[in-house]
Motif scaffolding. Sequence first.
Motif, PDB file in Angstrom:
ATOM      1  N   PRO A 280      13.081 115.561  24.287  1.00 11.02           N
ATOM      2  CA  PRO A 280      13.359 116.900  24.812  1.00 11.02           C
ATOM      3  C   PRO A 280      13.775 116.865  26.280  1.00 11.02           C
ATOM      4  O   PRO A 280      13.358 115.994  27.041  1.00 11.02           O
ATOM      5  CB  PRO A 280      12.026 117.624  24.629  1.00 11.02           C
ATOM      6  N   ARG A 281      14.586 117.831  26.646  1.00 12.96           N
ATOM      7  CA  ARG A 281      15.060 117.922  28.034  1.00 12.96           C
ATOM      8  C   ARG A 281      13.918 118.287  28.973  1.00 12.96           C
ATOM      9  O   ARG A 281      13.881 117.848  30.119  1.00 12.96           O
ATOM     10  CB  ARG A 281      16.168 118.980  28.101  1.00 12.96           C
ATOM     11  N   TRP A 282      12.982 119.102  28.489  1.00 10.23           N
ATOM     12  CA  TRP A 282      11.871 119.557  29.314  1.00 10.23           C
ATOM     13  C   TRP A 282      10.545 119.317  28.597  1.00 10.23           C
ATOM     14  O   TRP A 282      10.453 119.476  27.380  1.00 10.23           O
ATOM     15  CB  TRP A 282      11.978 121.054  29.604  1.00 10.23           C
ATOM     16  N   LEU A 283       9.527 118.986  29.371  1.00  9.97           N
ATOM     17  CA  LEU A 283       8.154 118.911  28.887  1.00  9.97           C
ATOM     18  C   LEU A 283       7.306 119.778  29.807  1.00  9.97           C
ATOM     19  O   LEU A 283       7.266 119.561  31.022  1.00  9.97           O
ATOM     20  CB  LEU A 283       7.645 117.470  28.901  1.00  9.97           C
ATOM     21  N   LEU A 284       6.656 120.787  29.228  1.00  6.62           N
ATOM     22  CA  LEU A 284       5.824 121.723  29.990  1.00  6.62           C
ATOM     23  C   LEU A 284       4.376 121.544  29.566  1.00  6.62           C
ATOM     24  O   LEU A 284       4.038 121.704  28.394  1.00  6.62           O
ATOM     25  CB  LEU A 284       6.284 123.163  29.734  1.00  6.62           C
ATOM     26  N   ILE A 285       3.518 121.207  30.529  1.00  5.29           N
ATOM     27  CA  ILE A 285       2.092 120.986  30.276  1.00  5.29           C
ATOM     28  C   ILE A 285       1.295 121.994  31.099  1.00  5.29           C
ATOM     29  O   ILE A 285       1.605 122.242  32.266  1.00  5.29           O
ATOM     30  CB  ILE A 285       1.683 119.548  30.652  1.00  5.29           C
ATOM     31  N   GLU A 286       0.266 122.563  30.485  1.00  7.67           N
ATOM     32  CA  GLU A 286      -0.600 123.533  31.176  1.00  7.67           C
ATOM     33  C   GLU A 286      -2.048 123.115  31.014  1.00  7.67           C
ATOM     34  O   GLU A 286      -2.454 122.652  29.947  1.00  7.67           O
ATOM     35  CB  GLU A 286      -0.375 124.929  30.574  1.00  7.67           C
ATOM     36  N   ASN A 287      -2.830 123.260  32.097  1.00  6.94           N
ATOM     37  CA  ASN A 287      -4.259 122.984  31.999  1.00  6.94           C
ATOM     38  C   ASN A 287      -4.995 123.560  33.198  1.00  6.94           C
ATOM     39  O   ASN A 287      -4.400 124.222  34.053  1.00  6.94           O
ATOM     40  CB  ASN A 287      -4.531 121.483  31.855  1.00  6.94           C
ATOM     41  N   VAL A 288      -6.298 123.282  33.259  1.00  8.85           N
ATOM     42  CA  VAL A 288      -7.162 123.854  34.291  1.00  8.85           C
ATOM     43  C   VAL A 288      -7.035 123.075  35.597  1.00  8.85           C
ATOM     44  O   VAL A 288      -6.779 121.865  35.593  1.00  8.85           O
ATOM     45  CB  VAL A 288      -8.632 123.858  33.825  1.00  8.85           C
ATOM     46  N   PRO A 289      -7.226 123.736  36.753  1.00 11.78           N
ATOM     47  CA  PRO A 289      -7.120 123.035  38.039  1.00 11.78           C
ATOM     48  C   PRO A 289      -8.129 121.912  38.214  1.00 11.78           C
ATOM     49  O   PRO A 289      -7.888 120.982  38.992  1.00 11.78           O
ATOM     50  CB  PRO A 289      -7.350 124.154  39.068  1.00 11.78           C
ATOM     51  N   PHE A 290      -9.251 121.980  37.500  1.00 11.82           N
ATOM     52  CA  PHE A 290     -10.266 120.938  37.665  1.00 11.82           C
ATOM     53  C   PHE A 290      -9.738 119.568  37.258  1.00 11.82           C
ATOM     54  O   PHE A 290     -10.286 118.543  37.672  1.00 11.82           O
ATOM     55  CB  PHE A 290     -11.516 121.294  36.855  1.00 11.82           C
ATOM     56  N   MET A 291      -8.660 119.539  36.480  1.00 10.94           N
ATOM     57  CA  MET A 291      -8.085 118.252  36.101  1.00 10.94           C
ATOM     58  C   MET A 291      -7.590 117.484  37.328  1.00 10.94           C
ATOM     59  O   MET A 291      -7.493 116.257  37.295  1.00 10.94           O
ATOM     60  CB  MET A 291      -6.938 118.443  35.110  1.00 10.94           C
ATOM     61  N   LEU A 292      -7.308 118.193  38.418  1.00 10.03           N
ATOM     62  CA  LEU A 292      -6.854 117.526  39.636  1.00 10.03           C
ATOM     63  C   LEU A 292      -7.986 116.763  40.313  1.00 10.03           C
ATOM     64  O   LEU A 292      -7.749 115.792  41.031  1.00 10.03           O
ATOM     65  CB  LEU A 292      -6.276 118.549  40.618  1.00 10.03           C
ATOM     66  N   GLN A 293      -9.221 117.206  40.097  1.00 10.56           N
ATOM     67  CA  GLN A 293     -10.371 116.596  40.764  1.00 10.56           C
ATOM     68  C   GLN A 293     -11.101 115.584  39.896  1.00 10.56           C
ATOM     69  O   GLN A 293     -11.768 114.686  40.415  1.00 10.56           O
ATOM     70  CB  GLN A 293     -11.373 117.683  41.164  1.00 10.56           C
TER      71      GLN A 293
END
Length: 387
Positions: free
Chosen positions: A107-120
């Motif tokens: 695919p041309r685009w991949l869009l992922i969504e999740n919670v900000p805690f994944m950054l920590q």
Amino acid sequence: MTSTGSMVGLFAGIGGLELGLREHGWNTELLCEIDPGAQAVLRTRFTDVPVHSDVTKLRSLPQDIELVAAGFPCQDLSQAGRTAGITGSRSGLVDEVFRLVKRKKGPRWLLIENVPFMLQLGRGAAMRHITDALEDLGYTWAYRVVDARAFGLPQRRQRVLMLASRTEDPRAVLFGEDAGERPVDDHADFPCGFYWTEGTRGLGWAVNAVPTLKGGSSVGIASPPAVRLPSGEIVTPGLIDAERLQGFDPDWTAPAALVPGLRNSHRWKLVGNAVSVRMASWVGRRLLESGDYERGIETPMKPGDAWPVAAWGSNRQAFRVHTSTWPVQEPYEDLSGFLEDTRLLSARATAGFLKRTRMGNLRFVPGFIDDVESHLDRMGGFPEAAA
């Protein structure tokens, strides 16, 4: 509307990403979701789209798909969940996304969504796992933490939106707009949301908004936030308001109630885990309008740096982008006029909250505890068995 392209929704939930993207011409060709209640919603709301039940058994994606959207399970990442990490049994399913998009003409685009805690989580290990996997597949990636209030909804809900492509520049989509946060309203003049289930170490206090809607307790009990009205009354939003706070039409999740064996509280779980429709719609608009990326203030990141609010990278080099969580400031719907489906917080719940506030060391805005105590008196006083 003219079709923008074809897409697939993995871990689709109740279709928040797909519904928002559809507003800008994206046609969903396949949905994948394991929850039976969510499946019932998808089959009713996306009537012509096949629904696959298990991403681990999905062998391939349809041909000529241009976008894959994946709000992969957050239970192992969120502070409300088990925080087992990106390799947990639920959140580790993101690797199935990479398996399905790894072909050369993916695919041309991949869009992922999740919670900000994944950054920590794991001192950034979850994000490193994702960015390394994307780069191994030849993707340039960008992400931004975005607040649902930017799109006019009175819910303080921040989510990580991550966009990646092998052929396009995701920076232009995610970083091309930045309105900055709107001024904070006076807590005395506006309804204020909080978690009545907390009170010792946290409160979730939100002025003219509710705190992040959650999927409920670990035993499946709905736990909507409470709202202190300027009158001093304390109410909780009903399920219809919760759906609207996520950008869905009223009773969007009603088909889930028809699934044998599912309690109505399961609808709360579906709504709490959903993606904000307006947030997804903003991404859809930006995919159409983004144009060329005008490079702003960026700072190279060093190994071990904490993941910031926004960043982009490729080929094992990442850059911090200095931007806010409010890409736009859509006309704001004040919470006082938004709520239509509320009930008074029960005496038992109010008393339990008061007991917890006395056990902790939290500081509260002037008059708040007085309002809670007055509400309890109006509800009949302290019951024998408090929450």
